[in-house]
Design an enzyme around this catalytic site. Sequence first.
Site, mmCIF file in Angstrom:
data_model
loop_
_atom_site.group_PDB
_atom_site.id
_atom_site.type_symbol
_atom_site.label_atom_id
_atom_site.label_comp_id
_atom_site.label_asym_id
_atom_site.label_seq_id
_atom_site.Cartn_x
_atom_site.Cartn_y
_atom_site.Cartn_z
ATOM 1 N N HIS A 1 -8.310 9.938 23.382
ATOM 2 C CA HIS A 1 -7.614 11.483 23.612
ATOM 3 C C HIS A 1 -5.619 10.792 23.339
ATOM 4 O O HIS A 1 -5.359 10.085 24.438
ATOM 5 C CB HIS A 1 -7.013 12.489 24.316
ATOM 6 C CG HIS A 1 -8.180 13.216 24.420
ATOM 7 N ND1 HIS A 1 -9.305 13.774 25.425
ATOM 8 C CD2 HIS A 1 -8.949 13.554 23.295
ATOM 9 C CE1 HIS A 1 -10.320 14.835 24.735
ATOM 10 N NE2 HIS A 1 -10.103 14.530 23.905
ATOM 11 N N SER A 2 -5.422 10.904 22.655
ATOM 12 C CA SER A 2 -4.068 9.969 21.555
ATOM 13 C C SER A 2 -3.087 10.049 22.938
ATOM 14 O O SER A 2 -2.303 9.952 22.739
ATOM 15 C CB SER A 2 -3.615 10.229 20.500
ATOM 16 O OG SER A 2 -3.715 11.745 19.832
ATOM 17 N N ARG A 3 -2.347 11.486 23.235
ATOM 18 C CA ARG A 3 -1.555 12.012 24.189
ATOM 19 C C ARG A 3 -1.546 11.282 25.581
ATOM 20 O O ARG A 3 -0.132 11.539 26.367
ATOM 21 C CB ARG A 3 -1.242 13.389 24.039
ATOM 22 C CG ARG A 3 -2.306 13.747 24.682
ATOM 23 C CD ARG A 3 -1.792 15.867 25.047
ATOM 24 N NE ARG A 3 -3.105 16.513 24.735
ATOM 25 C CZ ARG A 3 -2.911 17.930 25.287
ATOM 26 N NH1 ARG A 3 -2.178 18.558 24.490
ATOM 27 N NH2 ARG A 3 -4.645 18.585 25.206
ATOM 28 N N GLU A 4 -3.070 11.554 25.489
ATOM 29 C CA GLU A 4 -2.823 10.262 27.407
ATOM 30 C C GLU A 4 -2.646 8.769 27.253
ATOM 31 O O GLU A 4 -3.501 8.065 27.117
ATOM 32 C CB GLU A 4 -4.472 10.533 27.944
ATOM 33 C CG GLU A 4 -4.850 12.154 27.554
ATOM 34 C CD GLU A 4 -6.621 12.670 27.693
ATOM 35 O OE1 GLU A 4 -6.588 13.669 27.675
ATOM 36 O OE2 GLU A 4 -7.178 11.732 28.088
ATOM 37 N N ARG B 1 -3.548 15.313 20.460
ATOM 38 C CA ARG B 1 -4.708 15.217 21.168
ATOM 39 C C ARG B 1 -5.682 14.612 20.113
ATOM 40 O O ARG B 1 -6.404 13.726 20.433
ATOM 41 C CB ARG B 1 -4.990 16.391 21.864
ATOM 42 C CG ARG B 1 -7.009 16.248 22.152
ATOM 43 C CD ARG B 1 -7.009 17.559 23.121
ATOM 44 N NE ARG B 1 -8.585 17.370 23.232
ATOM 45 C CZ ARG B 1 -9.360 18.140 24.227
ATOM 46 N NH1 ARG B 1 -7.854 17.577 25.055
ATOM 47 N NH2 ARG B 1 -9.765 17.810 24.651
ATOM 48 N N ARG C 1 -15.394 15.465 21.504
ATOM 49 C CA ARG C 1 -16.772 17.054 21.952
ATOM 50 C C ARG C 1 -17.721 16.521 20.477
ATOM 51 O O ARG C 1 -18.166 17.236 19.773
ATOM 52 C CB ARG C 1 -15.873 18.319 21.168
ATOM 53 C CG ARG C 1 -15.020 18.489 22.875
ATOM 54 C CD ARG C 1 -15.199 19.018 23.662
ATOM 55 N NE ARG C 1 -15.600 19.720 24.251
ATOM 56 C CZ ARG C 1 -13.961 18.878 25.567
ATOM 57 N NH1 ARG C 1 -13.997 17.519 25.472
ATOM 58 N NH2 ARG C 1 -13.119 19.636 26.395
ATOM 59 N N HIS D 1 -9.813 8.813 30.680
ATOM 60 C CA HIS D 1 -8.689 9.588 30.064
ATOM 61 C C HIS D 1 -7.410 10.641 31.469
ATOM 62 O O HIS D 1 -7.409 9.689 32.226
ATOM 63 C CB HIS D 1 -9.397 11.202 30.057
ATOM 64 C CG HIS D 1 -10.485 11.029 28.867
ATOM 65 N ND1 HIS D 1 -10.887 12.005 27.708
ATOM 66 C CD2 HIS D 1 -11.552 10.192 28.794
ATOM 67 C CE1 HIS D 1 -11.201 11.630 27.068
ATOM 68 N NE2 HIS D 1 -12.289 11.245 27.435
ATOM 69 N N SER D 2 -6.673 11.037 30.645
ATOM 70 C CA SER D 2 -6.160 11.251 31.718
ATOM 71 C C SER D 2 -5.869 12.878 31.230
ATOM 72 O O SER D 2 -5.371 13.891 30.346
ATOM 73 C CB SER D 2 -4.487 10.660 31.869
ATOM 74 O OG SER D 2 -3.578 11.641 30.928
ATOM 75 N N GLU E 1 -10.489 10.494 34.899
ATOM 76 C CA GLU E 1 -9.617 11.211 34.408
ATOM 77 C C GLU E 1 -7.594 10.849 35.691
ATOM 78 O O GLU E 1 -7.895 10.647 36.580
ATOM 79 C CB GLU E 1 -9.357 12.579 34.620
ATOM 80 C CG GLU E 1 -10.097 13.479 33.618
ATOM 81 C CD GLU E 1 -9.844 13.758 32.479
ATOM 82 O OE1 GLU E 1 -8.729 13.407 32.316
ATOM 83 O OE2 GLU E 1 -10.953 14.351 31.179
#
Lengths: 309, 94
Positions: free
Chosen positions: A69-72, A127, A145, A196-197, A270
Amino acid sequence: AASTDTFNYNVYHNLDEIYGFMDMLVAEHPGLVSKLEIGKTYEARPIYVLKFSTGGNNRPAIWIDTGIHSREWVTQASGIWFAKKITQDYGNDPGLTAILDSMDIFLEIVTNPDGFVFTHKKNRLWRKTRSLTAGSSCVGVDPNRNWDAGFGKTGASSNPCTETYHGKFANSESEVKSIVDFVKSHGNFKAYISIHSYSQLLLYPYGYTKDPAADDAELEGLAKSAVTALASLYGTKYKYGSIFKAIYVASGSSIDWAYNQGIKYSFTFELRDTGRYGFLLPASQIVPTAQETWLGLQTIMNYTRTHLY
Amino acid sequence: KDDFVGHQVLRISAANEAQVQKVVELEELEHLQLDFWRGPGQPGSPIDLRVPFPSLQAVKVFLEAHGIKYTIMIDDVQTLLDEEEEQMTAFKTR
């Protein structure tokens, strides 16, 4: 940076800087680190994986990915730190040395390059991937997903305009299919860890069903050990559990797919924080976050090494 | 670059399944342009929601009308983004 010793791990970097770091690390450790291209993104960017190996042939292996997820951003930044740490600790830390004397580690630092570039150039909170969906003006698929594990079931959206859009079919995203093909062709992965975060959780399968995984008890015990080790450094508290129990139903996730491939030790981290900065964690927290996470990773990797199957 | 001036991130505490469902209803309202940073899950587990400025009033009224508690986790998203950008620029300059 002139070398990975002078590289600044305390700031966020863009894709070119991260790919430059990877090339420096390979050049500095040609006997330990190699860079593999496992595919191309939707926008035709190369997808790179760092391989840490001390020899052997197709040894049992551990997969770690960050930034799906790119924004993390704290995850890709932590991935850079992990890469450097592995080269520093091999030959110095008995635990890591034992792992690399008998196993290989594969680390994909930027698992969603197109999305990551977009967060730097246009929308910091992007994201998904950047693929176009025929018939929709909305862009991107949630790459967590899109895996062939409960794909399309409850816990993902069929609406291309949502953040959890699962895509037209499983593995529709080249960023996902590249990993699927690589892991399948390698055939000897024993652990799969996706980072992830945020929210400080350590999760294991399943997310698409409330039914417990066959190894639920073992995974829970290992998760408990890992979060205990993680907390020992700065006291950062993690919760742990199956995706379904700990947070919510989520279908098409990478670790559910990995587990169903027979990769028993499959986990999602996370990372920080619990709800002050969210995805906008200040860069000053990159290294502390990476340091504590490494202790959790080492627990899982050591356990995998001593419990091969 | 997109800017997020006035966007807030709300931390929503849904006390029970009915309240979780109410928040899920919000997710379907595309015109509000909501961005779930932490999606609706078990009752009691936090839901973090980025709300663009134009939708703020409507979302807060909706939550209050249904007795759903929330706090403001990030008062202005753009402020944090500016700090992050400054930090990266300062590093590059050095």
